[in-house]
Design a protein around this motif. Structure first.
Motif, PDB file in Angstrom:
ATOM      1  N   ARG A 153       0.819  -1.218   0.000  1.00  0.00           N
ATOM      2  CA  ARG A 153       0.000   0.000   0.000  1.00  0.00           C
ATOM      3  C   ARG A 153       0.847   1.261   0.000  1.00  0.00           C
ATOM      4  NH1 ARG A 153      -5.143  -0.265   3.859  1.00  0.00           N
ATOM      5  NH2 ARG A 153      -5.754  -2.424   3.645  1.00  0.00           N
ATOM      6  N   ALA A 154       2.134   1.132   0.285  1.00  0.00           N
ATOM      7  CA  ALA A 154       2.976   2.313   0.476  1.00  0.00           C
ATOM      8  C   ALA A 154       3.787   2.632  -0.779  1.00  0.00           C
ATOM      9  CB  ALA A 154       3.933   2.065   1.632  1.00  0.00           C
ATOM     10  N   THR A 155       4.108   3.897  -0.945  1.00  0.00           N
ATOM     11  CA  THR A 155       5.077   4.289  -1.967  1.00  0.00           C
ATOM     12  C   THR A 155       6.368   4.621  -1.230  1.00  0.00           C
ATOM     13  OG1 THR A 155       3.267   5.246  -3.211  1.00  0.00           O
ATOM     14  CG2 THR A 155       5.497   5.848  -3.910  1.00  0.00           C
ATOM     15  N   LEU A 156       7.376   3.819  -1.463  1.00  0.00           N
ATOM     16  CA  LEU A 156       8.624   3.987  -0.713  1.00  0.00           C
ATOM     17  C   LEU A 156       9.481   5.095  -1.319  1.00  0.00           C
ATOM     18  CD1 LEU A 156       9.728   0.309   0.014  1.00  0.00           C
ATOM     19  CD2 LEU A 156       8.243   1.814   1.350  1.00  0.00           C
ATOM     20  N   GLU A 157      10.183   5.792  -0.454  1.00  0.00           N
ATOM     21  CA  GLU A 157      11.154   6.789  -0.902  1.00  0.00           C
ATOM     22  C   GLU A 157      12.350   6.740   0.046  1.00  0.00           C
ATOM     23  OE1 GLU A 157       8.601  10.300  -0.400  1.00  0.00           O
ATOM     24  OE2 GLU A 157       9.930  10.932   1.224  1.00  0.00           O
ATOM     25  N   GLU A 158      13.460   7.296  -0.418  1.00  0.00           N
ATOM     26  CA  GLU A 158      14.652   7.366   0.435  1.00  0.00           C
ATOM     27  C   GLU A 158      14.831   8.798   0.929  1.00  0.00           C
ATOM     28  OE1 GLU A 158      18.825   5.338  -0.014  1.00  0.00           O
ATOM     29  OE2 GLU A 158      18.884   7.251  -1.069  1.00  0.00           O
ATOM     30  N   ARG A 159      15.181   8.924   2.222  1.00  0.00           N
ATOM     31  CA  ARG A 159      15.458  10.242   2.799  1.00  0.00           C
ATOM     32  C   ARG A 159      16.779  10.196   3.562  1.00  0.00           C
ATOM     33  NH1 ARG A 159       9.834  12.482   5.504  1.00  0.00           N
ATOM     34  NH2 ARG A 159       8.474  12.072   3.721  1.00  0.00           N
ATOM     35  N   LEU A 160      17.579  11.230   3.399  1.00  0.00           N
ATOM     36  CA  LEU A 160      18.808  11.366   4.178  1.00  0.00           C
ATOM     37  C   LEU A 160      18.471  12.156   5.433  1.00  0.00           C
ATOM     38  CD1 LEU A 160      21.293  12.348   1.307  1.00  0.00           C
ATOM     39  CD2 LEU A 160      20.720  10.068   2.161  1.00  0.00           C
ATOM     40  N   TYR A 161      18.636  11.533   6.592  1.00  0.00           N
ATOM     41  CA  TYR A 161      18.299  12.182   7.865  1.00  0.00           C
ATOM     42  C   TYR A 161      19.486  12.122   8.820  1.00  0.00           C
ATOM     43  CZ  TYR A 161      13.066  12.432   7.623  1.00  0.00           C
ATOM     44  OH  TYR A 161      11.751  12.737   7.352  1.00  0.00           O
ATOM     45  N   ARG A 162      19.616  13.182   9.632  1.00  0.00           N
ATOM     46  CA  ARG A 162      20.510  13.084  10.793  1.00  0.00           C
ATOM     47  C   ARG A 162      19.794  12.291  11.883  1.00  0.00           C
ATOM     48  NH1 ARG A 162      21.251  18.320   8.800  1.00  0.00           N
ATOM     49  NH2 ARG A 162      19.467  19.107   9.974  1.00  0.00           N
ATOM     50  N   HIS A 163      20.570  11.651  12.729  1.00  0.00           N
ATOM     51  CA  HIS A 163      20.024  10.779  13.787  1.00  0.00           C
ATOM     52  C   HIS A 163      20.863  11.052  15.026  1.00  0.00           C
ATOM     53  CE1 HIS A 163      18.667   7.026  15.663  1.00  0.00           C
ATOM     54  NE2 HIS A 163      19.811   6.407  15.488  1.00  0.00           N
ATOM     55  N   ARG A 164      20.235  11.602  16.077  1.00  0.00           N
ATOM     56  CA  ARG A 164      20.987  12.074  17.251  1.00  0.00           C
ATOM     57  C   ARG A 164      20.509  11.328  18.487  1.00  0.00           C
ATOM     58  NH1 ARG A 164      22.683  14.186  21.717  1.00  0.00           N
ATOM     59  NH2 ARG A 164      23.795  16.181  21.767  1.00  0.00           N
ATOM     60  N   CYS A 165      21.372  10.511  19.055  1.00  0.00           N
ATOM     61  CA  CYS A 165      21.008   9.765  20.270  1.00  0.00           C
ATOM     62  C   CYS A 165      21.131  10.677  21.489  1.00  0.00           C
ATOM     63  CB  CYS A 165      21.915   8.550  20.435  1.00  0.00           C
ATOM     64  SG  CYS A 165      21.526   7.579  21.914  1.00  0.00           S
ATOM     65  N   VAL A 166      20.304  10.439  22.500  1.00  0.00           N
ATOM     66  CA  VAL A 166      20.366  11.202  23.741  1.00  0.00           C
ATOM     67  C   VAL A 166      21.728  11.031  24.425  1.00  0.00           C
ATOM     68  CG1 VAL A 166      19.415   9.381  25.253  1.00  0.00           C
ATOM     69  CG2 VAL A 166      18.959  11.790  25.784  1.00  0.00           C
ATOM     70  N   GLU A 167      22.440   9.938  24.082  1.00  0.00           N
ATOM     71  CA  GLU A 167      23.762   9.690  24.661  1.00  0.00           C
ATOM     72  C   GLU A 167      24.845  10.556  24.021  1.00  0.00           C
ATOM     73  OE1 GLU A 167      22.829   4.917  25.365  1.00  0.00           O
ATOM     74  OE2 GLU A 167      24.049   5.588  23.696  1.00  0.00           O
ATOM     75  N   ALA A 168      24.464  11.435  23.094  1.00  0.00           N
ATOM     76  CA  ALA A 168      25.361  12.407  22.452  1.00  0.00           C
ATOM     77  C   ALA A 168      26.262  11.826  21.371  1.00  0.00           C
ATOM     78  CB  ALA A 168      26.176  13.197  23.480  1.00  0.00           C
ATOM     79  N   TRP A 169      25.843  10.725  20.741  1.00  0.00           N
ATOM     80  CA  TRP A 169      26.480  10.299  19.484  1.00  0.00           C
ATOM     81  C   TRP A 169      25.461  10.497  18.367  1.00  0.00           C
ATOM     82  CZ3 TRP A 169      23.775   6.280  17.215  1.00  0.00           C
ATOM     83  CH2 TRP A 169      23.067   5.418  18.057  1.00  0.00           C
ATOM     84  N   SER A 170      25.969  10.595  17.149  1.00  0.00           N
ATOM     85  CA  SER A 170      25.038  10.836  16.043  1.00  0.00           C
ATOM     86  C   SER A 170      25.543  10.183  14.772  1.00  0.00           C
ATOM     87  CB  SER A 170      24.859  12.335  15.823  1.00  0.00           C
ATOM     88  OG  SER A 170      26.032  12.887  15.273  1.00  0.00           O
ATOM     89  N   MET A 171      24.646  10.043  13.822  1.00  0.00           N
ATOM     90  CA  MET A 171      25.028   9.586  12.498  1.00  0.00           C
ATOM     91  C   MET A 171      24.117  10.208  11.458  1.00  0.00           C
ATOM     92  SD  MET A 171      24.221   5.559  12.994  1.00  0.00           S
ATOM     93  CE  MET A 171      22.567   5.004  13.296  1.00  0.00           C
ATOM     94  N   ALA A 172      24.398   9.931  10.209  1.00  0.00           N
ATOM     95  CA  ALA A 172      23.577  10.429   9.103  1.00  0.00           C
ATOM     96  C   ALA A 172      23.248   9.225   8.235  1.00  0.00           C
ATOM     97  CB  ALA A 172      24.344  11.475   8.308  1.00  0.00           C
ATOM     98  N   VAL A 173      21.940   9.002   8.003  1.00  0.00           N
ATOM     99  CA  VAL A 173      21.502   7.710   7.473  1.00  0.00           C
ATOM    100  C   VAL A 173      20.577   7.882   6.269  1.00  0.00           C
ATOM    101  CG1 VAL A 173      20.309   5.555   8.095  1.00  0.00           C
ATOM    102  CG2 VAL A 173      21.549   6.819   9.844  1.00  0.00           C
ATOM    103  N   PRO A 174      20.784   7.088   5.215  1.00  0.00           N
ATOM    104  CA  PRO A 174      19.793   7.031   4.141  1.00  0.00           C
ATOM    105  C   PRO A 174      18.722   5.995   4.503  1.00  0.00           C
ATOM    106  CG  PRO A 174      21.818   5.874   3.487  1.00  0.00           C
ATOM    107  CD  PRO A 174      21.968   6.238   4.930  1.00  0.00           C
ATOM    108  N   TRP A 175      17.607   6.484   5.066  1.00  0.00           N
ATOM    109  CA  TRP A 175      16.497   5.578   5.407  1.00  0.00           C
ATOM    110  C   TRP A 175      15.575   5.450   4.193  1.00  0.00           C
ATOM    111  CZ3 TRP A 175      17.509   3.588   9.997  1.00  0.00           C
ATOM    112  CH2 TRP A 175      17.938   4.359  11.072  1.00  0.00           C
ATOM    113  N   SER A 176      14.916   4.336   4.045  1.00  0.00           N
ATOM    114  CA  SER A 176      13.826   4.217   3.070  1.00  0.00           C
ATOM    115  C   SER A 176      12.557   3.892   3.825  1.00  0.00           C
ATOM    116  CB  SER A 176      14.082   3.093   2.063  1.00  0.00           C
ATOM    117  OG  SER A 176      15.334   3.253   1.478  1.00  0.00           O
ATOM    118  N   GLY A 177      11.432   4.331   3.283  1.00  0.00           N
ATOM    119  CA  GLY A 177      10.155   4.063   3.927  1.00  0.00           C
ATOM    120  C   GLY A 177       9.101   5.007   3.414  1.00  0.00           C
ATOM    121  N   PHE A 178       8.169   5.371   4.282  1.00  0.00           N
ATOM    122  CA  PHE A 178       7.074   6.252   3.872  1.00  0.00           C
ATOM    123  C   PHE A 178       6.649   7.084   5.073  1.00  0.00           C
ATOM    124  CE2 PHE A 178       5.486   2.136   5.149  1.00  0.00           C
ATOM    125  CZ  PHE A 178       4.377   2.409   5.940  1.00  0.00           C
ATOM    126  N   ALA A 179       5.967   8.197   4.794  1.00  0.00           N
ATOM    127  CA  ALA A 179       5.580   9.115   5.867  1.00  0.00           C
ATOM    128  C   ALA A 179       4.610   8.422   6.826  1.00  0.00           C
ATOM    129  CB  ALA A 179       4.930  10.354   5.272  1.00  0.00           C
TER     130      ALA A 179
END
Ligand code: MTE
Length: 321
Positions: free
Chosen positions: A129-155
């Motif tokens: 049922r979904a139309t998938l797309e890729e988004r580049l997002y920052r990802h920030r853990c409360v523990e103060a490490w972070s990464m930048a990830v190409p996630w795929s999915g839908f809103a």
């Protein structure tokens, strides 16, 4: 709390520093480099080899949505998929191998509560049922490490629209699977399993709230929350619940897993803010996985243009923890 021992979430200030990152990186590199030597001895590695192929593999890579851009390079895939928080498999970061025990088919998702259309459906039906797309997002853990990830999915909004919430629904509550047979962390009775998270309806329907089914142009791996997880890039990572089995629409504010454990440190809102320290460490900077040194943390993790308006008129709330 009756048992007196250091819990995984009781991270010391010193563990949220670059020195800890140095040790963590060394551990990761060691794990990668020495993996072959220990392969025969590790039952989890056997499971990795035996894990069946994901039937949704043909859906990836999804077309990239160029609206969401990064101010930093994408984190190395190996790093992003071997440095994880997934307490169902323990409080250490190196749970990737053990998480291969998680069966991801069949995988049934329930949508219930204050909705016109309660339903249960399999992950592959949802994917159809979904139309998938890729988004580049920052990802920030409360523990103060972070990464930048190409996630795929839908809103997430697409799922909300499918469910047709009643006007009385104020919040969306989400729940992870519960099965201690395949997730030994869930035998640790002092945690309030299953993992639960919640959002206001306005947050859940904000364009940034993204249901993730893929990562790096492939189905999302088990350790990162297969087959369905959330990505909320303006909030601390613990809000981005993994391996979701239930979405419930409700008029009561959900109490999340971490809030139940330690409400003075992990609240409902958990929006990223460099000026509001965690009670035990600063949030002013972050260590970006795979990069030397630290970089300044951004208000709402840099997504203020999308989300700041959600929090107008809520001055009495602890919006940043
Ligand atoms: N979801 C579940 N079910 N269990 C968890 O332990 N950890 C959270 C979040 N979602 C967690 C979870 C935390 S603290 C973070 S930082 C992110 O997942 C980590 O996601 P990653 O391992 O893909 O980087």
């Amino acid at each position: 709390m009756l048992i007196k021992r250091k819990r995984g979430w009781e991270l010391r200030e010193s563990e949220a520093t670059p020195e800890a990152m140095f040790h963590d990186r060394r551990r990761i590199l060691q794990a990668m480099g020495l993996g072959a030597l220990t392969a025969a001895a590790s039952p989890a590695r056997v499971a990795l080899a035996a894990a069946p192929a994901d039937p949704s593999a043909g859906l990836y890579p999804a077309r990239r949505n160029e609206r969401y851009t990064l101010d930093r390079p994408v984190t190395d895939e190996k790093l992003a998929t071997t440095y994880n928080n997934f307490y169902e498999y323990g409080s250490q970061k190196t749970i990737a191998e053990d998480a291969q025990e998680l069966p991801i088919r069949p995988w049934t998702i329930a949508i219930d509560g204050m909705v016109e259309k309660p339903m249960t459906l399999g992950i592959d039906d949802l994917l159809k049922r979904a139309t998938l797309e890729e988004r580049l997002y920052r990802h920030r853990c409360v523990e103060a490490w972070s990464m930048a990830v190409p996630w795929s999915g839908f809103a997430l909004k697409a799922l909300v629209d499918m469910a047709q919430p009643l006007a009385s629904a104020k919040y969306l509550r989400m729940e992870t699977f519960e099965n201690p047979k395949v997730a030994p962390g869930q035998k640790q009775f002092w945690y309030p399993w299953p993992y639960v998270e919640g959002l206001t309806m306005a947050e859940a329907t904000n364009e940034l709230a993204f249901l993730v089914t893929g990562m790096y142009g492939k189905p999302v791996p088990r350790q990162d929350g297969a087959p369905l997880r959330l990505a909320l890039p303006w909030k601390y990572g613990f809000k981005s619940i993994k391996s979701i089995v239930k979405f419930s629409f409700t008029d009561k504010r959900p109490v999340s897993f971490w809030e139940k454990l330690q409400s003075s440190e992990y609240g409902f809102w958990a929006n990223v803010n460099p000026d509001v320290p965690h009670p035990r460490w600063s949030q002013a900077t972050e260590r970006v996985l795979g990069v030397d040194g630290r970089r300044p943390t951004l208000l709402y993790n840099g997504y203020g243009d999308y989300v700041a308006s959600l929090y107008q008129g809520l001055a009495g709330e602890h919006l940043f923890m």
